[in-house]
Every structure is written in structure tokens, then in C-alpha cells.
Design a protein around this motif. Sequence first.
Motif, short mmCIF file in Angstrom:
data_model
loop_
_atom_site.label_atom_id
_atom_site.label_comp_id
_atom_site.label_asym_id
_atom_site.label_seq_id
_atom_site.Cartn_x
_atom_site.Cartn_y
_atom_site.Cartn_z
N ALA A 179 -3.09 70.78 -48.23
CA ALA A 179 -4.04 70.12 -47.34
C ALA A 179 -5.29 70.96 -47.12
N THR A 180 -6.32 70.28 -46.63
CA THR A 180 -7.54 70.94 -46.19
C THR A 180 -7.43 71.19 -44.69
N PRO A 181 -8.23 72.09 -44.12
CA PRO A 181 -8.17 72.32 -42.67
C PRO A 181 -8.40 71.04 -41.86
N LYS A 182 -9.34 70.23 -42.30
CA LYS A 182 -9.68 69.00 -41.57
C LYS A 182 -8.46 68.07 -41.47
N THR A 183 -7.79 67.82 -42.59
CA THR A 183 -6.63 66.93 -42.61
C THR A 183 -5.45 67.53 -41.87
N LEU A 184 -5.22 68.82 -42.07
CA LEU A 184 -4.10 69.48 -41.41
C LEU A 184 -4.30 69.47 -39.90
N ASN A 185 -5.53 69.67 -39.46
CA ASN A 185 -5.84 69.63 -38.04
C ASN A 185 -5.53 68.24 -37.45
N LYS A 186 -5.97 67.20 -38.16
CA LYS A 186 -5.69 65.82 -37.70
C LYS A 186 -4.18 65.56 -37.61
N LEU A 187 -3.46 65.97 -38.65
CA LEU A 187 -2.00 65.79 -38.65
C LEU A 187 -1.36 66.50 -37.47
N PHE A 188 -1.80 67.70 -37.23
CA PHE A 188 -1.23 68.50 -36.15
C PHE A 188 -1.52 67.86 -34.79
N LEU A 189 -2.76 67.43 -34.59
CA LEU A 189 -3.13 66.83 -33.31
C LEU A 189 -2.42 65.50 -33.06
N LEU A 190 -2.06 64.79 -34.12
CA LEU A 190 -1.33 63.52 -33.99
C LEU A 190 0.19 63.73 -34.02
N GLU A 191 0.60 64.99 -33.94
CA GLU A 191 2.02 65.35 -34.02
C GLU A 191 2.65 64.78 -35.29
N GLY A 192 1.89 64.85 -36.37
CA GLY A 192 2.35 64.32 -37.64
C GLY A 192 2.91 65.36 -38.58
N ILE A 193 3.05 66.57 -38.08
CA ILE A 193 3.61 67.63 -38.93
C ILE A 193 4.55 68.49 -38.10
N ASN A 194 5.71 68.70 -38.64
CA ASN A 194 6.73 69.51 -37.99
C ASN A 194 6.69 70.90 -38.65
N THR A 195 6.41 71.93 -37.89
CA THR A 195 6.29 73.28 -38.45
C THR A 195 7.54 74.13 -38.22
N THR A 196 8.60 73.54 -37.68
CA THR A 196 9.79 74.34 -37.34
C THR A 196 10.52 74.89 -38.56
N GLN A 197 10.39 74.24 -39.72
CA GLN A 197 11.10 74.70 -40.92
C GLN A 197 10.20 75.48 -41.87
N LEU A 198 8.97 75.72 -41.46
CA LEU A 198 7.99 76.38 -42.32
C LEU A 198 8.42 77.80 -42.67
N GLN A 199 8.42 78.11 -43.98
CA GLN A 199 8.81 79.43 -44.45
C GLN A 199 7.63 80.22 -44.99
N ILE A 200 6.70 79.53 -45.63
CA ILE A 200 5.55 80.23 -46.22
C ILE A 200 4.29 79.38 -46.05
N PHE A 201 3.24 80.04 -45.62
CA PHE A 201 1.94 79.39 -45.40
C PHE A 201 0.93 80.17 -46.23
N SER A 202 0.42 79.54 -47.28
CA SER A 202 -0.52 80.21 -48.18
C SER A 202 -1.91 79.62 -48.05
N MET A 203 -2.91 80.48 -48.14
CA MET A 203 -4.30 80.05 -48.11
C MET A 203 -4.93 80.47 -49.42
N ASP A 204 -5.33 79.48 -50.23
CA ASP A 204 -5.91 79.76 -51.55
C ASP A 204 -7.41 79.93 -51.42
N ASP A 205 -7.96 80.95 -52.06
CA ASP A 205 -9.39 81.28 -51.94
C ASP A 205 -9.81 81.25 -50.48
N ALA A 206 -9.19 82.09 -49.69
CA ALA A 206 -9.26 82.07 -48.23
C ALA A 206 -10.63 82.34 -47.62
N ALA A 207 -11.65 82.61 -48.40
CA ALA A 207 -12.98 82.86 -47.84
C ALA A 207 -13.46 81.68 -47.00
N PHE A 208 -12.96 80.48 -47.27
CA PHE A 208 -13.37 79.30 -46.49
C PHE A 208 -12.96 79.39 -45.02
#
Length: 192
Positions: A113-142
Motif C-alpha cells: 500500500a501507499t501511505p494515503k491508502t493505508l491511512n484511509k484503511l486504518f482510520l476506517l478500522e479496515g486493517i487489523n495490525t495485531t498479527q503483523l510480523q514485518i513492516f517494510s518500507m521500500d525506497d523509504a525516502a518518501f
Amino acid sequence: MFEYLEITTPTPFQKASIPVIKSGANIFCTAPEGSGKTTTLILTTLQKLKCEEVGTAPRAIVLVENREKASEIYEAFLKYVRHHPLRLYLCDEKLHIDVIKSEVFEGVDILIATPKTLNKLFLLEGINTTQLQIFSMDDAAFLEQKVAHNTMMLLTQSIHKCQFVMYSEKMHPSLKRYESYFMQHARVISTK
């Protein structure tokens, strides 16, 4: 496991970074373009998830700058997961957020996902992060951009136990500031 991709010899960056990523530490990975960062991101994500489908909540998130980069990463992942049961999902910004939310709810293992979409999902409680094991940021300069930074700060407050891996061509001062938030005790792997 991935013989059909004809990967034979790891790059110097991969030799240095993969063992450290496998250790579970938070990591800043910096290396020039063409050094194997994307392949490293994919391989370590698949290793972390053991190439298995589990539950419905995402166990890996790959955050990218824009829709084009998201599509590139998705296509790169497809080469590796096509013979495995892992559920890969691309949050396409062209889709309505409710469609994305319902598709994610059905069950995914790797979410791109992009930050914009992930933010929307999070604010709408559309993503469950309880099982998250790894969070990667590709070309993180953004992450220097305000929306991306704010999204990271918001999301990481709700993630309690997860490995964070930032990939970039160089260590930007703005990335270093995340050490005080969610990248505590992060290791730095850097190749020239």
C-alpha cells in the motif's frame, strides 16, 4: 525453493542484510540502486511468513511511495508467490476504499500500500495490525513527506510487536528520527 527464478549468488548487500533481517531486529538498509534491495525485501518477507497462509489479518505490510511503485512491488512479489498459498494484496488507489476494506477483510498475508491508502484503511478500522510480523518500507525516502510521516506515526502507535525494515539508497536524516519512535535499537546495514 525459488530455483525457477535462477537466483544463484547473493549480492554483497544481500549477504550483509539477510542474516540481520532474519534475526528479527529493526533495520535501516541502505544500498545503491541495483544492489538487490527489492529481492531482499521479498525473500525476507516470505521467510518471515514461512510461505504459509495464516488467518485473515495481514502479517506483512510493504509501504511504498506511490501507485506505480506499488504495482512494481506487487509484480515482483507475484514471481515468488505464484507457487505458494500466500495471499498477496495490492491496495490500488483507483478502487473505492470500501472495496479495499472488504477485500482485506476477506484475508491477506502480505499487503502492499501507499501511505494515503493505508491511512484511509486504518482510520476506517479496515486493517487489523495485531498479527503483523514485518513492516517494510521500500525506497523509504518518501517518508520525508508529511502525509507519509503522519501515517507512519499513527500506524506504529497501534503496532505492539513487529519488525520494521526501511530500505533506501542512503540514510536520510529524516529516517534517522524514527529511531526515537518505532525503530528503537535499529541496526544499520549499508553497502556502497
